[in-house]
Scaffold this motif. Structure first.
Motif, PDB file in Angstrom:
ATOM      1  N   CYS A 188       0.804  -1.223   0.000  1.00  0.00           N
ATOM      2  CA  CYS A 188       0.000   0.000   0.000  1.00  0.00           C
ATOM      3  C   CYS A 188       0.839   1.277   0.000  1.00  0.00           C
ATOM      4  O   CYS A 188       0.567   2.198  -0.769  1.00  0.00           O
ATOM      5  N   GLY A 282      -2.648   9.564   4.967  1.00  0.00           N
ATOM      6  CA  GLY A 282      -3.724   8.593   5.104  1.00  0.00           C
ATOM      7  C   GLY A 282      -4.789   9.042   6.082  1.00  0.00           C
ATOM      8  O   GLY A 282      -4.481   9.607   7.131  1.00  0.00           O
ATOM      9  N   CYS A 313      -8.494   5.382   3.719  1.00  0.00           N
ATOM     10  CA  CYS A 313      -8.201   3.976   4.012  1.00  0.00           C
ATOM     11  C   CYS A 313      -9.193   3.466   5.055  1.00  0.00           C
ATOM     12  O   CYS A 313      -9.936   4.241   5.648  1.00  0.00           O
ATOM     13  N   PHE A 325      -6.827   0.327   1.213  1.00  0.00           N
ATOM     14  CA  PHE A 325      -6.267   1.647   0.970  1.00  0.00           C
ATOM     15  C   PHE A 325      -6.715   2.123  -0.402  1.00  0.00           C
ATOM     16  O   PHE A 325      -6.947   1.317  -1.298  1.00  0.00           O
TER      17      PHE A 325
END
Length: 335
Positions: A188, A282, A313, A325
């Motif tokens: 990811c 993220g 995510c 993700f």
């Protein structure tokens, strides 16, 4: 496995973990230092009579002490049980009921906590052995060889946040940690992990902070800078300032943090930042509001933030951490 990952880091002195204190002074550990300090902490735990397979409750608000004690327990074959600390004396009775419920379900016989938090547990010392960090550091060092672990052996017990119901315990094996760490760091995040730096303010007793920013980077050998959680809550600007200062490439946080950081930002403060270093930002751990992330990207665009870095995510404690993700390097989109 985590002990094997630590063993591979023993000779690395050029990168590691940096823990910021409340005044933003640093405590730096190269990976070699980190492995040595964790091993020593594990020998202290064994010196106190803890043995492989024992469950050890941890209530340690300080990031540095939490990481050393958690890793020390794992290297000694002891199963840590991270727990959130009391937030104030007003709700202490409720906190202790929840904490003792976790302790009972985890079958933990010992609780390690910092010297200033220990008085909160004075009334329950007859129900679990309370060990302060001072006592732990002063313990005799056990000299037994650390145990060999397999993928099926338990690494730690992870309890859900308890935001909607009583905390539920999740058994996380060494195989679980290794597989999820590989999925996060390789599948990811990608990139040159050994050349990049992560930055986090997340609490480490939570799966997103613990697995995403403490354990997974150990498998990739990536440096991380840890900001005290309460410092971020009081001064949200410290998050982006720390990324600027340490050239952070990866950071993760819940949706509310992006709203808070954007709301507290000033145009003059943003102009002082260079966030072109950020490759992945993220967002997970709670419902994601697309408008919040778009606004965050707009606010920090003058600092060089690439909108393609913003990555929604999803994960949960029951699956170790990460589930899915967004695609790295692609613009965030909604349907």
């Amino acid at each position: 496995m985590l002990p094997a990952a630590l063993a591979k880091l023993e000779g690395i002195t050029t990168r590691g973990y940096t823990f910021l204190r409340d005044d933003l002074s640093e405590s730096r550990y190269s990976f070699a230092d980190l492995v040595a300090a964790a091993s020593d902490r594990g020998r202290c735990l064994r010196g106190l009579g803890r043995r492989p397979g024992d469950r050890l409750a941890l209530v340690l608000p300080e990031n540095e002490e939490f990481v050393l004690t958690f890793l020390g327990a794992v290297t000694a074959g002891i199963i840590p049980v991270p727990m959130y600390p009391p937030l104030g004396i007003g709700a202490l009775d409720s906190y202790l009921r929840t904490a003792l419920g976790i302790v009972a379900r985890a079958d933990a016989q010992t609780l390690v906590t910092s010297d200033h938090v220990a008085p909160a547990f004075a009334g329950v010392a007859d129900r679990i052995r309370i060990v302060t960090l001072g006592e732990l550091r002063a313990a005799p060092r056990d000299t037994d060889a650390p145990p060999t672990v397999t993928p099926d052996d338990v690494c730690f017990l992870q309890f859900t946040s308890g935001s909607t119901m009583d905390p539920k315990g999740v058994v996380v094996t060494h195989g679980n940690v290794a597989a999820n760490a590989h999925a996060i760091m390789v599948d990811c995040i990608g990139g040159d992990l050994q050349a990049e730096c992560g930055v986090t303010w997340l609490p480490l007793y939570h799966d997103m902070g613990l697995i995403g920013h403490v354990l997974a980077p150990l498998f990739g050998g990536g440096a991380v800078v840890f900001i005290p959680t309460l410092v971020f809550m009081k001064r949200p600007s410290i998050w982006m300032r720390t990324i600027h200062r340490y050239r952070g490439a990866v950071t993760f946080a819940p949706n509310f943090a992006f709203a808070l950081a954007a709301r507290r930002a000033t145009s003059s403060g943003v102009r002082e930042l260079d966030l072109s270093c950020l490759r992945i930002v993220g967002c997970g751990a709670e419902p994601i509001n697309a408008a919040t992330l778009r606004h965050f990207g707009e606010v920090f665009a003058p600092a060089g933030l690439d909108p393609r870095a913003i990555m929604p995510c999803y994960g949960m404690a029951e699956t170790t951490l990460a589930v899915s993700f967004d695609t790295w390097g692609a613009p965030m989109r909604t349907e």
